[in-house]
Design an enzyme around this catalytic site. Structure first.
Site, mmCIF file in Angstrom:
data_model
loop_
_atom_site.group_PDB
_atom_site.id
_atom_site.type_symbol
_atom_site.label_atom_id
_atom_site.label_comp_id
_atom_site.label_asym_id
_atom_site.label_seq_id
_atom_site.Cartn_x
_atom_site.Cartn_y
_atom_site.Cartn_z
ATOM 1 N N ARG A 27 17.754 -2.068 0.007
ATOM 2 C CA ARG A 27 17.264 -1.296 -1.161
ATOM 3 C C ARG A 27 18.195 -1.385 -2.359
ATOM 4 O O ARG A 27 18.332 -0.415 -3.118
ATOM 5 C CB ARG A 27 17.044 0.183 -0.794
ATOM 6 C CG ARG A 27 15.936 0.424 0.211
ATOM 7 C CD ARG A 27 14.590 0.497 -0.491
ATOM 8 N NE ARG A 27 13.521 0.650 0.499
ATOM 9 C CZ ARG A 27 12.917 1.809 0.750
ATOM 10 N NH1 ARG A 27 13.253 2.889 0.099
ATOM 11 N NH2 ARG A 27 11.958 1.860 1.649
ATOM 12 N N ARG A 31 16.022 3.163 -7.142
ATOM 13 C CA ARG A 31 16.123 4.324 -8.027
ATOM 14 C C ARG A 31 17.530 4.801 -8.346
ATOM 15 O O ARG A 31 17.724 5.553 -9.289
ATOM 16 C CB ARG A 31 15.322 5.490 -7.429
ATOM 17 C CG ARG A 31 13.831 5.301 -7.594
ATOM 18 C CD ARG A 31 13.046 6.317 -6.802
ATOM 19 N NE ARG A 31 13.162 6.055 -5.374
ATOM 20 C CZ ARG A 31 12.451 6.683 -4.436
ATOM 21 N NH1 ARG A 31 11.608 7.628 -4.778
ATOM 22 N NH2 ARG A 31 12.595 6.367 -3.173
ATOM 23 N N ARG A 40 10.832 0.702 -14.065
ATOM 24 C CA ARG A 40 9.766 1.312 -13.281
ATOM 25 C C ARG A 40 8.874 2.190 -14.160
ATOM 26 O O ARG A 40 7.654 2.189 -14.016
ATOM 27 C CB ARG A 40 10.359 2.136 -12.151
ATOM 28 C CG ARG A 40 9.326 2.710 -11.197
ATOM 29 C CD ARG A 40 10.034 3.627 -10.217
ATOM 30 N NE ARG A 40 9.177 4.197 -9.206
ATOM 31 C CZ ARG A 40 8.360 5.210 -9.413
ATOM 32 N NH1 ARG A 40 8.217 5.727 -10.616
ATOM 33 N NH2 ARG A 40 7.640 5.687 -8.402
ATOM 34 N N ASP A 77 7.423 -4.559 -1.178
ATOM 35 C CA ASP A 77 7.402 -3.517 -0.153
ATOM 36 C C ASP A 77 6.820 -4.098 1.123
ATOM 37 O O ASP A 77 6.103 -5.093 1.088
ATOM 38 C CB ASP A 77 6.572 -2.314 -0.608
ATOM 39 C CG ASP A 77 6.914 -1.096 0.222
ATOM 40 O OD1 ASP A 77 7.975 -0.496 -0.024
ATOM 41 O OD2 ASP A 77 6.155 -0.770 1.144
ATOM 42 N N TYR A 154 2.122 2.603 10.072
ATOM 43 C CA TYR A 154 1.582 3.107 8.802
ATOM 44 C C TYR A 154 0.066 2.955 8.741
ATOM 45 O O TYR A 154 -0.632 3.796 8.182
ATOM 46 C CB TYR A 154 2.225 2.361 7.623
ATOM 47 C CG TYR A 154 3.657 2.781 7.379
ATOM 48 C CD1 TYR A 154 3.940 3.952 6.684
ATOM 49 C CD2 TYR A 154 4.725 2.025 7.853
ATOM 50 C CE1 TYR A 154 5.254 4.353 6.463
ATOM 51 C CE2 TYR A 154 6.033 2.420 7.638
ATOM 52 C CZ TYR A 154 6.293 3.586 6.942
ATOM 53 O OH TYR A 154 7.585 3.992 6.729
HETATM 54 O O1 CP3 Z 1 15.840 -3.858 -0.073
HETATM 55 C C1 CP3 Z 1 15.342 -4.066 -1.204
HETATM 56 O O2 CP3 Z 1 15.960 -3.827 -2.269
HETATM 57 C C2 CP3 Z 1 13.990 -4.748 -1.300
HETATM 58 C C3 CP3 Z 1 12.885 -3.933 -1.566
HETATM 59 C C4 CP3 Z 1 12.276 -3.058 -0.485
HETATM 60 C C5 CP3 Z 1 11.571 -1.883 -0.804
HETATM 61 N N1 CP3 Z 1 11.011 -1.387 0.325
HETATM 62 C C6 CP3 Z 1 11.460 -1.315 -2.143
HETATM 63 C C7 CP3 Z 1 11.023 0.073 -2.295
HETATM 64 C C8 CP3 Z 1 12.184 -3.229 0.892
HETATM 65 C C9 CP3 Z 1 12.806 -4.294 1.768
HETATM 66 C C10 CP3 Z 1 11.364 -2.170 1.391
HETATM 67 C C11 CP3 Z 1 10.990 -2.028 2.811
HETATM 68 C C12 CP3 Z 1 10.243 -0.845 3.253
HETATM 69 N N2 CP3 Z 1 9.237 -0.171 2.613
HETATM 70 C C13 CP3 Z 1 10.413 -0.254 4.513
HETATM 71 C C14 CP3 Z 1 11.364 -0.732 5.565
HETATM 72 C C15 CP3 Z 1 12.658 -0.181 5.112
HETATM 73 C C16 CP3 Z 1 13.748 -0.021 6.054
HETATM 74 O O3 CP3 Z 1 14.855 0.082 5.458
HETATM 75 O O4 CP3 Z 1 13.653 0.076 7.277
HETATM 76 C C17 CP3 Z 1 9.522 0.842 4.607
HETATM 77 C C18 CP3 Z 1 9.392 1.794 5.770
HETATM 78 C C19 CP3 Z 1 8.763 0.864 3.410
HETATM 79 C C20 CP3 Z 1 7.654 1.799 3.050
HETATM 80 C C21 CP3 Z 1 8.068 2.620 1.897
HETATM 81 N N3 CP3 Z 1 8.136 2.128 0.607
HETATM 82 C C22 CP3 Z 1 8.519 3.960 1.903
HETATM 83 C C23 CP3 Z 1 8.577 4.873 3.103
HETATM 84 C C24 CP3 Z 1 8.886 4.256 0.571
HETATM 85 C C25 CP3 Z 1 9.516 5.531 0.066
HETATM 86 C C26 CP3 Z 1 8.591 6.350 -0.734
HETATM 87 C C27 CP3 Z 1 9.371 7.331 -1.580
HETATM 88 O O5 CP3 Z 1 8.725 7.893 -2.476
HETATM 89 O O6 CP3 Z 1 10.575 7.538 -1.380
HETATM 90 C C28 CP3 Z 1 8.646 3.101 -0.205
HETATM 91 C C29 CP3 Z 1 8.855 2.960 -1.656
HETATM 92 C C30 CP3 Z 1 9.888 1.978 -2.098
HETATM 93 N N4 CP3 Z 1 10.024 0.713 -1.606
HETATM 94 C C31 CP3 Z 1 10.830 2.179 -3.144
HETATM 95 C C32 CP3 Z 1 11.526 0.982 -3.285
HETATM 96 C C33 CP3 Z 1 12.595 0.643 -4.294
HETATM 97 C C34 CP3 Z 1 10.961 3.430 -3.988
HETATM 98 C C35 CP3 Z 1 9.875 3.283 -4.990
HETATM 99 C C36 CP3 Z 1 10.024 3.992 -6.263
HETATM 100 O O7 CP3 Z 1 9.563 5.135 -6.338
HETATM 101 O O8 CP3 Z 1 10.551 3.396 -7.238
#
Ligand code: CP3
Length: 356
Positions: A27, A31, A40, A77, A154
């Site tokens: 990640r 944010r 964003r 994602d 999911y």
């Molecule tokens: O690592 C990176 O920088 C690459 C980008 C990446 C994102 N999500 C960006 C993201 C990766 C590799 C993921 C994977 C992901 N997404 C997983 C596996 C993660 C792990 O570490 O095991 C999962 C379970 C997801 C599903 C998902 N996407 C969730 C549960 C959420 C959180 C929602 C929230 O509101 O907090 C996301 C959103 C997400 N994916 C964000 C980012 C940067 C936050 C989005 C935002 O609001 O800007």
């Protein structure tokens, strides 16, 4: 093809000699960076950001410019595949992901398509091509996908879950249906990762975020078995260059030996696992990536440096380690603390590679 200038990450994954331990962070584009929050808000929403290759490319490069990480990771994602299968993904502010049409019945499973990555997921593959062009060989680019099991959680639950009651009920009551769904997901994940590789991804990582929620037998059958099937379907040779593969199971510390036998080049470790014991258990079979507790980044820089030193020392001498957190960075971390982590890895790791 452009050669990669800093290929420490690739060499470490393949356990070839390196001058120091490479570092990136799960990640890393997100944010906690003000420049991310700005892009964003320009995009409107998280999914609109993912679907716009120019903006996705911009945020992918932001953490590299700031911290000089040794790898870039595609900004996207894991839930893009279920969305491309027609489940209707949205992110409600503060509530995480949601599907409008979750998978609940045999009919739902039967009608799930295997998406064509160059069609329904074109925006992701275009982002890979654009990022690759903009990187100009600076560092390797990581492509990724969710594991079949994690995507299934999911898709059946319809959102994030704590108990996994719906997906586990389907697994217990209709195991054949669950296998049918996981098989379609394994094909979809492999096609998706192969398209990312063809478009320029230099390594790929499978996120099995929820494998650790399963019992021993169920993990092997419903999670690891399909991660292995994905691995077998990957084309890991692009023009004579080997594309390393990483498998990350959160809570996977119990099953490292089994994970190391699936053909992945490296295993991602969460922070609960002791990296030295993990190395002893997997031997020469795989490299390891991880595993500092993400919460460490709330501590002061001196503490962060000590904890970095501990992880490096825990792995010990020689190649085969990629420094990372044990899970994703949290949204309210101070970017200066990330810098302290990266600087510490750069300064403290060369002593472990004196043979290089
Ligand atoms: O690592 C990176 O920088 C690459 C980008 C990446 C994102 N999500 C960006 C993201 C990766 C590799 C993921 C994977 C992901 N997404 C997983 C596996 C993660 C792990 O570490 O095991 C999962 C379970 C997801 C599903 C998902 N996407 C969730 C549960 C959420 C959180 C929602 C929230 O509101 O907090 C996301 C959103 C997400 N994916 C964000 C980012 C940067 C936050 C989005 C935002 O609001 O800007």
């Amino acid at each position: 093809m452009t050669p990669i200038k800093n290929d420490l990450f690739i060499r470490a994954l393949l356990k070839q000699p390196v001058e120091r331990t490479p570092v990136w962070m799960m990640r890393q584009a997100g944010r906690y960076l003000p420049e991310y929050r700005e892009v964003r808000s320009k995009a409107g929403s998280f999914m609109q950001l993912c679907m716009n290759p120019e903006l996705a490319c911009e945020v992918t490069l932001q953490p590299l410019d700031r911290f000089n990480f040794d790898a870039a990771i595609l900004f996207s994602d894991i839930l893009t595949i279920p969305d491309a299968m027609g489940l209707g993904l949205s992110f409600a502010e503060g509530e995480g992901p949601q599907f409008a049409r979750p998978v609940r019945t045999a009919a739902d499973v039967t009608k799930l398509p295997v998406p064509d990555p160059e069609a329904e997921l074109r925006y992701v593959i275009d982002a890979v091509r654009l990022i690759k062009a903009n990187l100009q060989g600076r560092v390797p680019l990581i492509g990724f996908s969710g594991s079949p099991w994690t995507l299934a959680t999911y898709m059946v639950e319809g959102k994030s879950s704590k108990s996994f009651q719906k997906v586990k009920s389907m697994m217990f009551e209709q195991p054949l249906l669950m296998h049918q769904m996981l098989d379609k997901l394994a094909q979809s994940v492999a096609a998706y990762l192969n398209a990312q590789i063809a478009a320029g991804a230099d390594a790929v990582m499978v996120f099995d975020t929820w494998g650790g929620m399963l019992s021993h037998d169920d993990y092997l059958e419903f999670s690891l078995g399909y991660a292995q099937q994905v691995r077998q379907l990957l084309n890991t040779d692009r023009d004579g260059r080997q594309i390393p593969t990483i498998l990350f199971t959160k809570g996977g510390g119990l099953w490292l030996e089994a994970m190391a036998d699936t053909g992945y080049d490296a295993l991602g470790l969460d922070w609960q696992t002791d990296i030295g014991s993990a190395r002893a258990r997997v031997g020469d079979k795989v490299a390891l990536q991880g595993n500092m507790d993400p919460i460490t980044l709330y501590a002061q820089p001196e503490v962060i440096r000590e904890k970095v030193a501990k992880v490096l020392h825990g792995f010990g001498q020689g190649s085969g380690h990629v420094f990372n957190l044990g899970h994703g960075v949290l949204p309210d971390i101070n970017p200066e603390h990330v810098k302290a982590m990266v600087d510490a890895v750069r300064e403290l790791s060369p002593q472990y590679h004196s043979q290089a």
